[in-house]
Design a protein around this motif. Structure first.
Motif, PDB file in Angstrom:
ATOM      1  N   ILE A 109     -11.262  24.917  26.313  1.00 37.93           N
ATOM      2  CA  ILE A 109     -11.857  24.604  25.004  1.00 37.93           C
ATOM      3  C   ILE A 109     -11.621  23.129  24.692  1.00 37.93           C
ATOM      4  O   ILE A 109     -12.537  22.415  24.279  1.00 37.93           O
ATOM      5  N   ALA A 110     -10.399  22.661  24.917  1.00 34.88           N
ATOM      6  CA  ALA A 110     -10.073  21.259  24.637  1.00 34.88           C
ATOM      7  C   ALA A 110     -10.883  20.329  25.524  1.00 34.88           C
ATOM      8  O   ALA A 110     -11.372  19.284  25.065  1.00 34.88           O
ATOM      9  N   TRP A 111     -11.068  20.668  26.796  1.00 34.09           N
ATOM     10  CA  TRP A 111     -11.823  19.824  27.731  1.00 34.09           C
ATOM     11  C   TRP A 111     -13.291  19.727  27.316  1.00 34.09           C
ATOM     12  O   TRP A 111     -13.875  18.642  27.290  1.00 34.09           O
ATOM     13  N   VAL A 112     -13.914  20.870  26.982  1.00 30.55           N
ATOM     14  CA  VAL A 112     -15.320  20.882  26.553  1.00 30.55           C
ATOM     15  C   VAL A 112     -15.462  20.141  25.230  1.00 30.55           C
ATOM     16  O   VAL A 112     -16.395  19.358  25.043  1.00 30.55           O
ATOM     17  N   THR A 122     -15.440  29.939  43.480  1.00 31.60           N
ATOM     18  CA  THR A 122     -15.128  28.800  42.636  1.00 31.60           C
ATOM     19  C   THR A 122     -16.406  27.979  42.542  1.00 31.60           C
ATOM     20  O   THR A 122     -16.954  27.553  43.564  1.00 31.60           O
ATOM     21  N   VAL A 123     -16.914  27.832  41.327  1.00 30.43           N
ATOM     22  CA  VAL A 123     -18.170  27.100  41.100  1.00 30.43           C
ATOM     23  C   VAL A 123     -17.887  25.912  40.182  1.00 30.43           C
ATOM     24  O   VAL A 123     -16.933  25.943  39.402  1.00 30.43           O
ATOM     25  N   PRO A 124     -18.711  24.883  40.250  1.00 32.96           N
ATOM     26  CA  PRO A 124     -18.490  23.747  39.353  1.00 32.96           C
ATOM     27  C   PRO A 124     -18.990  24.068  37.934  1.00 32.96           C
ATOM     28  O   PRO A 124     -20.091  24.592  37.768  1.00 32.96           O
ATOM     29  N   LEU A 125     -18.170  23.787  36.955  1.00 30.26           N
ATOM     30  CA  LEU A 125     -18.607  23.845  35.557  1.00 30.26           C
ATOM     31  C   LEU A 125     -19.098  22.442  35.246  1.00 30.26           C
ATOM     32  O   LEU A 125     -18.301  21.508  35.148  1.00 30.26           O
ATOM     33  N   GLU A 126     -20.404  22.277  35.164  1.00 28.74           N
ATOM     34  CA  GLU A 126     -21.008  20.963  34.975  1.00 28.74           C
ATOM     35  C   GLU A 126     -21.325  20.729  33.517  1.00 28.74           C
ATOM     36  O   GLU A 126     -21.896  21.593  32.854  1.00 28.74           O
ATOM     37  N   MET A 138     -15.889  20.322  36.643  1.00 30.59           N
ATOM     38  CA  MET A 138     -14.563  20.886  36.908  1.00 30.59           C
ATOM     39  C   MET A 138     -14.754  22.158  37.727  1.00 30.59           C
ATOM     40  O   MET A 138     -15.619  22.979  37.404  1.00 30.59           O
ATOM     41  N   PRO A 139     -13.944  22.363  38.784  1.00 27.47           N
ATOM     42  CA  PRO A 139     -14.037  23.630  39.509  1.00 27.47           C
ATOM     43  C   PRO A 139     -13.528  24.776  38.627  1.00 27.47           C
ATOM     44  O   PRO A 139     -12.524  24.636  37.936  1.00 27.47           O
ATOM     45  N   LEU A 140     -14.272  25.865  38.656  1.00 28.50           N
ATOM     46  CA  LEU A 140     -13.939  27.005  37.804  1.00 28.50           C
ATOM     47  C   LEU A 140     -13.944  28.267  38.659  1.00 28.50           C
ATOM     48  O   LEU A 140     -14.978  28.658  39.211  1.00 28.50           O
ATOM     49  N   GLY A 141     -12.769  28.898  38.799  1.00 33.96           N
ATOM     50  CA  GLY A 141     -12.670  30.150  39.546  1.00 33.96           C
ATOM     51  C   GLY A 141     -13.189  31.300  38.698  1.00 33.96           C
ATOM     52  O   GLY A 141     -12.907  31.382  37.506  1.00 33.96           O
ATOM     53  N   LEU A 155     -10.817  30.639  35.813  1.00 34.22           N
ATOM     54  CA  LEU A 155      -9.619  29.875  36.148  1.00 34.22           C
ATOM     55  C   LEU A 155      -9.988  28.392  36.272  1.00 34.22           C
ATOM     56  O   LEU A 155     -10.506  27.969  37.317  1.00 34.22           O
ATOM     57  N   PRO A 156      -9.737  27.589  35.225  1.00 27.99           N
ATOM     58  CA  PRO A 156     -10.062  26.158  35.298  1.00 27.99           C
ATOM     59  C   PRO A 156      -9.243  25.456  36.382  1.00 27.99           C
ATOM     60  O   PRO A 156      -8.050  25.721  36.544  1.00 27.99           O
ATOM     61  N   GLY A 157      -9.923  24.603  37.162  1.00 28.48           N
ATOM     62  CA  GLY A 157      -9.241  23.831  38.194  1.00 28.48           C
ATOM     63  C   GLY A 157      -8.855  24.645  39.413  1.00 28.48           C
ATOM     64  O   GLY A 157      -7.985  24.225  40.185  1.00 28.48           O
ATOM     65  N   ALA A 158      -9.466  25.785  39.643  1.00 30.41           N
ATOM     66  CA  ALA A 158      -9.091  26.675  40.741  1.00 30.41           C
ATOM     67  C   ALA A 158      -9.496  26.105  42.101  1.00 30.41           C
ATOM     68  O   ALA A 158     -10.464  25.357  42.224  1.00 30.41           O
ATOM     69  N   ALA A 159      -8.740  26.502  43.113  1.00 38.13           N
ATOM     70  CA  ALA A 159      -9.065  26.137  44.493  1.00 38.13           C
ATOM     71  C   ALA A 159     -10.217  27.017  44.977  1.00 38.13           C
ATOM     72  O   ALA A 159     -10.462  28.101  44.428  1.00 38.13           O
TER      73      ALA A 159
END
Length: 187
Positions: free
Chosen positions: A132-135, A61-65, A11-14, A37-41
């Protein structure tokens, strides 16, 4: 245990850095990670909030892998009183933009590894509720309990030959750990 290589999500994370006035004569500015910022541009040092001398930048904005093999670490992070994302920053020589964002991770183990190297700054940032819900959803789907396997001794007999014990130049009935003694000449 071989894990499924398809247990992966991203997920992209700002990453939001806050610049505020320094409190000492030696540091003009104080920097800290203020939010994620989850899902950030994509962004690069974009000002998102300004109040007096305090300014928030969306630095990158980096990927949260998320990897299935790391589910135990994610569960450990979620069990904290405040589940957090660990943002790894590296100082650079640019006075205007003094940090580069290396990565963001939900694994406290990976965050600790980067903190131990002494070159990077690791900041712990509370996860927003949606993150938190996504993880948690990822760990619920891919976590595999590792079964405990007791180690057994091999059946090799160790009392038969004593290789490498004592000094082979000294013949004696029993083996002792001592240096050879010089024989006194007969008088």
């Amino acid at each position: 245990m071989v894990r499924n290589p398809h247990q992966y999500q991203s997920m992209p994370l700002g990453i939001v850095l806050r610049r505020s006035p320094g409190v000492t004569a030696w540091a003009k500015w104080s920097w800290r990670v203020a939010d994620v910022l989850p899902g950030a541009a994509p962004a690069s040092w974009k000002t998102i909030r300004e109040a007096g001398d305090v300014r928030d930048y969306q630095v990158a904005t980096v990927p949260l892998e998320m990897h299935g093999a790391e589910c135990e670490a994610y569960r450990t992070g979620l069990a904290d009183a405040v589940p957090s994302i660990y943002v790894v920053l590296r100082k650079n020589d640019d006075a205007e933009h003094p940090f580069d964002v290396l990565l963001a991770t939900a694994s406290p183990y990976e965050g600790q590894d980067y903190a131990d190297n002494g070159e990077d700054v690791v900041e712990k940032v509370p996860m927003p509720a949606g993150l938190i819900a996504w993880v948690n959803d990822f760990t619920e789907r891919f976590y595999e309990e590792e079964t405990f396997v007791k180690r057994r001794r091999d059946k090799k007999r160790v009392d038969i030959v004593e290789d490498g014990i004592g000094d082979a130049r000294i013949s004696q009935i029993s083996d002792v750990y001592r240096a050879p003694r010089r024989k006194e000449p007969a008088a």
